[in-house]
Scaffold this active site. Sequence first.
Site, PDB file in Angstrom:
ATOM      1  N   SER A   1      35.569  41.796  41.427  1.00  0.00           N
ATOM      2  CA  SER A   1      35.005  40.810  42.369  1.00  0.00           C
ATOM      3  C   SER A   1      33.598  41.176  42.817  1.00  0.00           C
ATOM      4  O   SER A   1      33.292  41.246  44.019  1.00  0.00           O
ATOM      5  CB  SER A   1      35.931  40.676  43.571  1.00  0.00           C
ATOM      6  OG  SER A   1      37.230  40.406  43.128  1.00  0.00           O
TER       7      SER A   1
ATOM      8  N   ASP B   1      37.423  37.253  41.234  1.00  0.00           N
ATOM      9  CA  ASP B   1      38.575  36.823  42.051  1.00  0.00           C
ATOM     10  C   ASP B   1      38.530  35.317  42.340  1.00  0.00           C
ATOM     11  O   ASP B   1      39.565  34.662  42.452  1.00  0.00           O
ATOM     12  CB  ASP B   1      38.660  37.625  43.365  1.00  0.00           C
ATOM     13  CG  ASP B   1      37.393  37.552  44.196  1.00  0.00           C
ATOM     14  OD1 ASP B   1      36.349  37.135  43.662  1.00  0.00           O
ATOM     15  OD2 ASP B   1      37.428  37.944  45.373  1.00  0.00           O
TER      16      ASP B   1
ATOM     17  N   ARG C   1      44.568  46.845  43.458  1.00  0.00           N
ATOM     18  CA  ARG C   1      45.923  46.435  43.080  1.00  0.00           C
ATOM     19  C   ARG C   1      46.120  46.519  41.572  1.00  0.00           C
ATOM     20  O   ARG C   1      45.213  46.204  40.800  1.00  0.00           O
ATOM     21  CB  ARG C   1      46.183  44.982  43.497  1.00  0.00           C
ATOM     22  CG  ARG C   1      46.436  44.777  44.966  1.00  0.00           C
ATOM     23  CD  ARG C   1      47.002  43.394  45.235  1.00  0.00           C
ATOM     24  NE  ARG C   1      46.235  42.326  44.606  1.00  0.00           N
ATOM     25  CZ  ARG C   1      46.724  41.100  44.347  1.00  0.00           C
ATOM     26  NH1 ARG C   1      47.968  40.813  44.637  1.00  0.00           N
ATOM     27  NH2 ARG C   1      45.948  40.177  43.801  1.00  0.00           N
TER      28      ARG C   1
END
Length: 899
Positions: free
Chosen positions: A585, A639, A521
């Site tokens: 992450s 994250d 993203r």
Amino acid sequence: VDRYLYQLRLSDDVLLDVMTRFQAEMVKGLGRDTNPTATVKMLPSFVRSLPDGSEKGDFLAVDLGGSQFRAHWVKVFADGKQSSQLESKFYPTPKEVTEGNGTELFDYIADCLSDFMETKNLKHKKLPLGFTFSFPCKQTKLEEGVLLAWTKHFRVRGVQDTDVVSSLRRALQKHQASSDIDVDVLALVNDTAGTMMTCGYDDQRCEVGLIIGTGTSACYMEEMRHISLVEGDEGRMCINTEWGAFGDDGALDDLRTEFDRELDLGSLNPGKQLFEKMISSLYLGELVRLILLKMTKEGLLFNGKVSTALLTKGKIEMEHVSAMEKDKEGLSNTKEILTDLNLFPSEKDCVAVQHVCTIVSFRSANLCAAALAAILTRLMENKKLLRMRTTVGIDGGLYKTHPKYAKRLHRAVRRLVPTCEVRFLLSAGGSGRGAALVTAVALRVAAQRRRLRAALQPLLLPLPVLRQVRDSMRAELEYGLKRETQAEATVKMLPTYVCGMPDGTEKGKFLVLDLGGTNFRVLLVKIKSGRRRSVQMYNKIFAIPLEIMQGTGEELFDHIVQCIADFLEYMGIKGSRLPLGFIFSFPCRQASIDQGTLVEWTKGFKATDCEGEDVVDMLREAIRRRNEFDLDIVAVVNDTVGTMMTCGYEDPNCEIGLIAGTGSNVCYMEDMKNIEIVEGNEGKMCINTEWGAFGDNGCIDHIRTKYDREVDEGSLNPGKQRYEKMTSGMYLGEIVRQILIDLTKQGLLFRGHISESLRKRGIFETKFLSQIESDRLALLQVRRILQQLGLDSTCDDSIIVKEVCGVVSTRAARLCGAGLAAVLEKKRENQGVERLQITVGVDGTLYKLHPHFSRVLRETVKELAPQCDVTFMLSEDGSGKGAALITAVAKRLHNIGQK
């Protein structure tokens, strides 16, 4: 005759109305509150499964309910051909037995069974027995039944409201005491259910049983979620409708004729079993006699001469009616029967009497069809089908011996439910064979349950084991924080250099990259401060192809920069040099907030030349190679940390972040004085635990199952991230698949056949667990999900699959809860308080979308950290907002430092 018997002729509109009335009575009978006043009692039979062909062994059955008592010996062969062998012996049921007392009745049954076993040389064997008892019983389990009322010609004293299985066992014990016979009564079965089971053995579509003979009733397989009389909502259960009493409350009064009323008044049980009195063979002959008597008295027959026979109750029987309706010899039969009754009929009399018989038996078939059509319609509604193929197992003298009854019944059913393709299958071996099959199925299911429990037992973690896991996690957290043990620690406790939480003054535009799964993203986040404090986010999702995930590091970061370029173009901000937060992450070792060295790839990533490298440098290099734009990379963020910051923006009490999704991880604010691997003792810093690697040193090997080892060995990183492989969404579906393969090999699932799709790694995605475990999902929908996966399942298979999914996801949630309890206890001790008040920010599809994961997790935390009052706060905007806030906080602290 037509005018005279006009009321007995029922149009299809009337039959559809009867069908609607019966459907309403079924619903009433199934409801806990409405059942006491329902006439159609909808009795649960506790028969939960149909035969699957794997049943085998020797079984006894006794059958009480008709004009004769029957004993059966059934041999069932698991030869793949659905074959069985039946040997029977018939015994009379004399009046002194059917109208005597209960002790005499059950002693008589035991004596007959003893005689049968001696005849068949079975006395040396211990055999299971199924008891077909064709009277309304209230059952609370398969091997127990309290008689509600006698029907047919039985009037035995002292049996009503008692358990008939206990009575039979007492009678059998008298024989067992003398070492005569050794029999174990395992199932009480109504003759209707027995018929369904007999036919279900030959045709697996059979889920309705119908008896139309001396008595009449129907049974069918109902969804457990609709049976409020029985606990539990999984699977199906055979419901014995006991439809003979339909209309006892007046619901059929508009259809009952003067002849029906007269017949009822002369019966043994006036006002009861009114539907049965309109359709069963026990009463149809008498109905014909009453009609003929009235017609004769009015001069319409036999020149008005009433014979003694015509005045005698029971003189015309069903066999007479059947004989008179035969096509070729019907008229001659009619003349012969009437002459025997001293009626001396003319040819016109014979034609008229034959017509009366036709109208009476036609009405019986039509009413039976209307009630059966109601059951078939309910089955279609339960399955949410517009069209259905099914089989009705059928037995009874009226259906078998009447020359035209079967054809009339079939035609009427097809007219009333044209969308249902029905096969009518005559029961071979009757309900006795069915009782033996119910017993065989009960034994098979009990054995399967034992084996299933044994297979799943290692995944059920009791509280003492979870406490051990919590304590082990606590020890590993300490190892990761200490300088001398950190290098060997599996839980790496990585410092994030995030030292402050949002204070509300953050503002500006920030770019966020989010890399942590199969999608990547890019977000533009606008933060406003002050009274109109708000966060606006714009994002675009880009896929990361497998060849990029597992290619070279340069290819991966070039792909990321290509995606950023597309997003900047899309948003029209390509010329702006924005501060950027990089959500990465994966386990990273940081020496500052804008630097992160990849420790190792997880979650299926395998890009080369990345491990041991600074991912910020790799991103900067890729931006330089493209030479289209520049960005100010301010922070590398995990994250989990992003989630904590997002929730911390709303709730200052949030000092823990939890991800329970594709991966599993926790971060929390640790006191600087406890972090030996970072200089300084003042304040706090967020620690990214990277707890997915917990157990890589073998400390949780005692709770890992063979299924966990299979999943680990087949993964991209064998021996690593063991805790994550037991708790995260990426692996739960694969654990389920391994269990299903094992159960199928054991013959407990899918008829022992491992399909090609079940052999495919990754076929069982974790989203299917969430769907299958949904409380709102009926088993039929579970079967549809399994069919999409190429798994042809029965109802029993669906129950087992749902149970397996539940065990796997519950274990994941409890293990996750044990780990979180360790972090909470550490926080409580850090603060030196008796009770800790704290908020945990949570994100991840497993927590958000799974129907039970979040509840089980919260319950486990409460059990294992009882001195911590925890509020779980869902991260609404994901870690993207958190990364922007971290970037903003880092920028604010940087500016303060410069000043």
